[in-house]
Design an enzyme around this catalytic site. Sequence first.
Site, mmCIF file in Angstrom:
data_model
loop_
_atom_site.group_PDB
_atom_site.id
_atom_site.type_symbol
_atom_site.label_atom_id
_atom_site.label_comp_id
_atom_site.label_asym_id
_atom_site.label_seq_id
_atom_site.Cartn_x
_atom_site.Cartn_y
_atom_site.Cartn_z
ATOM 1 N N ASP A 11 0.861 -1.178 0.000
ATOM 2 C CA ASP A 11 0.000 0.000 0.000
ATOM 3 C C ASP A 11 0.906 1.239 0.000
ATOM 4 O O ASP A 11 2.076 1.171 0.393
ATOM 5 C CB ASP A 11 -0.879 -0.030 1.253
ATOM 6 C CG ASP A 11 -1.649 1.253 1.470
ATOM 7 O OD1 ASP A 11 -2.331 1.702 0.536
ATOM 8 O OD2 ASP A 11 -1.532 1.818 2.577
ATOM 9 N N MET A 12 0.369 2.366 -0.411
ATOM 10 C CA MET A 12 1.185 3.573 -0.485
ATOM 11 C C MET A 12 0.919 4.531 0.679
ATOM 12 O O MET A 12 1.740 4.679 1.568
ATOM 13 C CB MET A 12 0.974 4.262 -1.836
ATOM 14 C CG MET A 12 1.558 3.462 -2.998
ATOM 15 S SD MET A 12 1.323 4.263 -4.603
ATOM 16 C CE MET A 12 2.158 5.822 -4.339
ATOM 17 N N ASP A 13 -0.228 5.199 0.689
ATOM 18 C CA ASP A 13 -0.500 6.210 1.714
ATOM 19 C C ASP A 13 -0.659 5.553 3.079
ATOM 20 O O ASP A 13 -1.457 4.628 3.260
ATOM 21 C CB ASP A 13 -1.757 6.999 1.347
ATOM 22 C CG ASP A 13 -1.556 7.812 0.085
ATOM 23 O OD1 ASP A 13 -0.959 8.888 0.171
ATOM 24 O OD2 ASP A 13 -1.966 7.337 -1.003
ATOM 25 N N THR A 45 -2.457 0.108 -4.422
ATOM 26 C CA THR A 45 -2.898 1.390 -3.895
ATOM 27 C C THR A 45 -4.318 1.752 -4.315
ATOM 28 O O THR A 45 -4.828 1.267 -5.325
ATOM 29 C CB THR A 45 -1.915 2.498 -4.364
ATOM 30 O OG1 THR A 45 -2.339 3.762 -3.869
ATOM 31 C CG2 THR A 45 -1.825 2.566 -5.881
ATOM 32 N N GLY A 46 -4.923 2.630 -3.538
ATOM 33 C CA GLY A 46 -6.197 3.214 -3.935
ATOM 34 C C GLY A 46 -6.024 4.360 -4.915
ATOM 35 O O GLY A 46 -6.999 4.829 -5.504
#
Length: 258
Positions: A11-13, A45-46
């Site tokens: 995931d990123m954030d 990621t979203g």
Amino acid sequence: MIAKYRLLALDMDGTLLNDEQIITPETVKWIQKAVDAGVHVCLSTGRAFQSALPYAEQLGLQTPMVTVNGSEVWRAPHEVYRRSLMDPQLVSQMYSIAKKYDIWFWAYSLDQVHKQDNWDGDVSGREWLKFGYHTEDDELRHKLLLLLQDMGGLEITNSSPHNLEINPLGVNKATGVEQVCQLLGINMSEVVAVGDSLNDLAVIQAAGLGVAMGNAQKTVKQEADAVVASNNEDGIAEVIQKYVLSEVATSGGGRRGK
């Protein structure tokens, strides 16, 4: 060093990125060590592709990517493998709900991100990937959740405690990473998935090893095999050191006999 697992889905954030939206040098160093050991590193990621791409480029990744919570899977940067579109009528209904309750919202189409200050709600002529709401009013957010559940045909998660993210039913990061595994010829049991929010929950549950960040939401921590340091404390570097790389290869595998 030898890799225990073959794919690291990040995931990123709140996970790969610290609160300043930066990948720290320490995290970059350990991701490079993983890549050098033959591990595929996949951003999961979203975010939309164009928003995620600069970080993939910073890391020098040419591997598959999962974007928009699984609505898009990329064989490699700029080469789309699969795209799951949302029913425009559902998008129109969600827009109407946002206007009725005066809630901040956003919607991802293929060509741009639409927000309450730049979109009139016209869904025609566009292909839709995701819709989102943000409100710090817990009662209102719960009311929204019930309305969305009544609509049907939607996969509902979040990327922070104050928002709701909506994809087509059955589309999530787990389905996206499963597609990546098919592309790479590996199994989900060979995946380490790391995240902090409910949009990471499905893939954390499905992966060989599911890891929650120290800053993760409570439910994510409860469902993960392991919890590491926060996104501001190089939690990803810890994941790679503790669980992905080893001086001597050992058979990997998480809880529940995965």
